[in-house]
Design a protein around this motif. Sequence first.
Motif, PDB file in Angstrom:
ATOM      1  N   ASN A   1       0.789  -1.307   0.002  1.00 38.49           N
ATOM      2  CA  ASN A   1      -0.161   0.149  -0.049  1.00 38.49           C
ATOM      3  C   ASN A   1       0.922   1.366   0.042  1.00 38.49           C
ATOM      4  O   ASN A   1       0.540   2.334  -0.629  1.00 38.49           O
ATOM      5  CB  ASN A   1      -0.907  -0.061   1.014  1.00 38.49           C
ATOM      6  CG  ASN A   1      -0.357  -0.019   2.538  1.00 38.49           C
ATOM      7  OD1 ASN A   1       0.880  -0.503   2.737  1.00 38.49           O
ATOM      8  ND2 ASN A   1      -1.109   0.032   3.556  1.00 38.49           N
TER       9      ASN A   1
ATOM     10  N   GLY B   1       0.989   4.644  -2.022  1.00 34.37           N
ATOM     11  CA  GLY B   1      -0.099   4.443  -2.975  1.00 34.37           C
ATOM     12  C   GLY B   1       0.079   4.802  -4.432  1.00 34.37           C
ATOM     13  O   GLY B   1      -0.812   3.834  -5.480  1.00 34.37           O
ATOM     14  N   SER B   2       1.131   5.496  -4.818  1.00 34.97           N
ATOM     15  CA  SER B   2       1.473   5.696  -6.313  1.00 34.97           C
ATOM     16  C   SER B   2       1.693   4.685  -7.119  1.00 34.97           C
ATOM     17  O   SER B   2       1.497   4.479  -8.366  1.00 34.97           O
ATOM     18  CB  SER B   2       2.306   6.920  -6.589  1.00 34.97           C
ATOM     19  OG  SER B   2       3.467   6.660  -5.880  1.00 34.97           O
TER      20      SER B   2
ATOM     21  N   GLU C   1       0.745   1.438  -6.669  1.00 36.30           N
ATOM     22  CA  GLU C   1      -0.450   0.709  -6.893  1.00 36.30           C
ATOM     23  C   GLU C   1      -1.398   1.444  -7.938  1.00 36.30           C
ATOM     24  O   GLU C   1      -1.802   0.755  -8.956  1.00 36.30           O
ATOM     25  CB  GLU C   1      -1.398   0.634  -5.677  1.00 36.30           C
ATOM     26  CG  GLU C   1      -0.575  -0.507  -4.853  1.00 36.30           C
ATOM     27  CD  GLU C   1      -1.340  -0.740  -3.469  1.00 36.30           C
ATOM     28  OE1 GLU C   1      -1.509  -1.841  -2.919  1.00 36.30           O
ATOM     29  OE2 GLU C   1      -2.293   0.177  -3.102  1.00 36.30           O
ATOM     30  N   GLU C   2      -1.480   2.735  -7.805  1.00 35.04           N
ATOM     31  CA  GLU C   2      -2.175   3.295  -9.076  1.00 35.04           C
ATOM     32  C   GLU C   2      -1.604   3.286 -10.477  1.00 35.04           C
ATOM     33  O   GLU C   2      -2.141   3.022 -11.203  1.00 35.04           O
ATOM     34  CB  GLU C   2      -1.984   4.995  -8.473  1.00 35.04           C
ATOM     35  CG  GLU C   2      -3.246   5.209  -7.446  1.00 35.04           C
ATOM     36  CD  GLU C   2      -2.905   6.695  -6.996  1.00 35.04           C
ATOM     37  OE1 GLU C   2      -2.351   7.552  -7.565  1.00 35.04           O
ATOM     38  OE2 GLU C   2      -3.887   7.128  -6.161  1.00 35.04           O
ATOM     39  N   ASN C   3      -0.207   3.336 -10.523  1.00 36.43           N
ATOM     40  CA  ASN C   3       0.472   3.306 -11.576  1.00 36.43           C
ATOM     41  C   ASN C   3       0.386   1.867 -12.233  1.00 36.43           C
ATOM     42  O   ASN C   3       0.397   1.718 -13.386  1.00 36.43           O
ATOM     43  CB  ASN C   3       1.902   3.954 -11.605  1.00 36.43           C
ATOM     44  CG  ASN C   3       1.998   5.226 -11.478  1.00 36.43           C
ATOM     45  OD1 ASN C   3       1.168   5.932 -11.956  1.00 36.43           O
ATOM     46  ND2 ASN C   3       3.158   5.798 -10.548  1.00 36.43           N
TER      47      ASN C   3
ATOM     48  N   ARG D   1      -3.211   1.253 -13.841  1.00 39.65           N
ATOM     49  CA  ARG D   1      -3.103   1.873 -15.141  1.00 39.65           C
ATOM     50  C   ARG D   1      -2.647   0.841 -15.781  1.00 39.65           C
ATOM     51  O   ARG D   1      -2.979   0.576 -17.155  1.00 39.65           O
ATOM     52  CB  ARG D   1      -2.617   3.262 -14.921  1.00 39.65           C
ATOM     53  CG  ARG D   1      -2.586   3.818 -16.506  1.00 39.65           C
ATOM     54  CD  ARG D   1      -1.874   5.196 -16.379  1.00 39.65           C
ATOM     55  NE  ARG D   1      -1.538   5.688 -17.972  1.00 39.65           N
ATOM     56  CZ  ARG D   1      -1.100   6.604 -18.322  1.00 39.65           C
ATOM     57  NH1 ARG D   1      -0.468   7.591 -17.301  1.00 39.65           N
ATOM     58  NH2 ARG D   1      -0.611   7.113 -19.573  1.00 39.65           N
TER      59      ARG D   1
ATOM     60  N   GLN E   1      -8.624   0.104  -0.376  1.00 39.67           N
ATOM     61  CA  GLN E   1      -8.088   0.987  -0.838  1.00 39.67           C
ATOM     62  C   GLN E   1      -7.155   0.529  -2.084  1.00 39.67           C
ATOM     63  O   GLN E   1      -7.164   1.183  -3.038  1.00 39.67           O
ATOM     64  CB  GLN E   1      -7.193   1.780  -0.097  1.00 39.67           C
ATOM     65  CG  GLN E   1      -8.347   2.744   0.838  1.00 39.67           C
ATOM     66  CD  GLN E   1      -7.476   3.564   1.894  1.00 39.67           C
ATOM     67  OE1 GLN E   1      -6.300   3.754   1.589  1.00 39.67           O
ATOM     68  NE2 GLN E   1      -7.955   3.849   2.970  1.00 39.67           N
ATOM     69  N   SER E   2      -6.367  -0.506  -1.675  1.00 36.94           N
ATOM     70  CA  SER E   2      -5.487  -1.001  -2.853  1.00 36.94           C
ATOM     71  C   SER E   2      -6.301  -1.648  -3.920  1.00 36.94           C
ATOM     72  O   SER E   2      -5.861  -1.419  -5.208  1.00 36.94           O
ATOM     73  CB  SER E   2      -4.479  -2.202  -2.041  1.00 36.94           C
ATOM     74  OG  SER E   2      -3.571  -1.637  -1.127  1.00 36.94           O
TER      75      SER E   2
ATOM     76  N   HIS F   1      -9.238  -0.705  -5.056  1.00 42.20           N
ATOM     77  CA  HIS F   1      -9.761   0.310  -5.790  1.00 42.20           C
ATOM     78  C   HIS F   1      -8.636   1.028  -6.679  1.00 42.20           C
ATOM     79  O   HIS F   1      -8.724   1.291  -7.793  1.00 42.20           O
ATOM     80  CB  HIS F   1     -10.101   1.427  -4.775  1.00 42.20           C
ATOM     81  CG  HIS F   1     -10.748   2.807  -5.564  1.00 42.20           C
ATOM     82  ND1 HIS F   1     -11.825   2.755  -6.377  1.00 42.20           N
ATOM     83  CD2 HIS F   1     -10.377   4.051  -5.635  1.00 42.20           C
ATOM     84  CE1 HIS F   1     -12.091   3.805  -6.824  1.00 42.20           C
ATOM     85  NE2 HIS F   1     -10.875   4.739  -6.302  1.00 42.20           N
ATOM     86  N   ARG F   2      -7.297   1.143  -5.958  1.00 50.90           N
ATOM     87  CA  ARG F   2      -5.927   1.833  -6.637  1.00 50.90           C
ATOM     88  C   ARG F   2      -5.674   1.111  -8.050  1.00 50.90           C
ATOM     89  O   ARG F   2      -5.313   1.455  -9.260  1.00 50.90           O
ATOM     90  CB  ARG F   2      -4.843   1.988  -5.914  1.00 50.90           C
ATOM     91  CG  ARG F   2      -5.091   3.327  -4.988  1.00 50.90           C
ATOM     92  CD  ARG F   2      -3.812   3.663  -4.084  1.00 50.90           C
ATOM     93  NE  ARG F   2      -3.489   2.819  -3.344  1.00 50.90           N
ATOM     94  CZ  ARG F   2      -3.687   2.742  -1.892  1.00 50.90           C
ATOM     95  NH1 ARG F   2      -4.376   3.849  -1.789  1.00 50.90           N
ATOM     96  NH2 ARG F   2      -3.517   1.861  -1.038  1.00 50.90           N
TER      97      ARG F   2
END
Length: 329
Positions: A64, A71-72, A74-76, A79, A122-123, A125-126
């Motif tokens: 996480n 968090g970034s 996981e976000e990247n 994508r 949250q993870s 979702h990201r």
Amino acid sequence: MSYLARHERYQTMQYQRTGRSGLKLPTISLGLWHNFGDTTLIDNSRTLLRHAFDRGITHFDLANNYGPPPGSAEENFGRILREDFRPYRDELIISTKAGYTMWEGPYGDWGSRKYLIASLDQSLHRMGLDYVDIFYHHRPDPETPLEETMGALNQLVRQGKALYIGLSNYRPERAAEAFALLREMGTPCLIHQPKFSMLERTPEQGLLQVLQQEGVGCIAFSPLAGGILTDRYLNGIPHDSRAASGSRFLSQEALTQDKMTKVRRLNALAEKRKQKLSQMALAWVLNHAQITSVLIGASKTAQIDDAVSMLTNRDFTHDELALIDEITT
């Protein structure tokens, strides 16, 4: 241009069963601790992930708080997963963790049921996922009852948000207690993730034996000791290196004269084996029967290629192992 995975990707990678489970992991796994946050160009991260999968690396390891900022990564990754890897989701093992500080206040750290369940939500979702393959408790919580932490992990599997459970950074006695609780709940621990390298041999002091007895797999992080077990620092500290940058993960102070003397002796052995020091370091960790996989970080595709190429020269003679023991213990 859409991504089409290399057809021959499974031909050179080796896969090992994780403990007594039915899950196999690649002997080389890719960690997204560095080089996948917002400080890295997304195209560079995409290139590394594509290249890793093309070489048979099916396991991508996150947490996480990986970034920076937290968090970034996981976000990247989410994508890139959406744009490149969605057709291959069932060929991937995606893991994430919670246990270190993630958000402010009393509910964003450690091992409470509140934190672990909220963090995995949250993870997911990201990353745009319905579930992760492995969810780890990232570090033991000295204050939360172990029954609560293990109960939360069991709950997440029951909810279908994780297929398997892992632990990280647990000492042998605490790990054994956790394994027993999870087994009683019907959700046995799949894997443990300790720091393990030729320069960090603590897992040999009880943990590996516990994992063997319990039938739990093991994946080592920092097998290259933060980059020390490479040819990067053999002749000093390069100006563009992690140590020179003031990184909290590898300081110049860590590169002591005694340690570098050991590293140079290890490098001489690696040269005799006709491989890079980094390759020998990975092979040495994998030489332990309890080890399922080693986690590498990468900023260049060549580092991935070096790691995978190690698989053709991963055996040691008795004399080589004895010399490594003499140098490092």
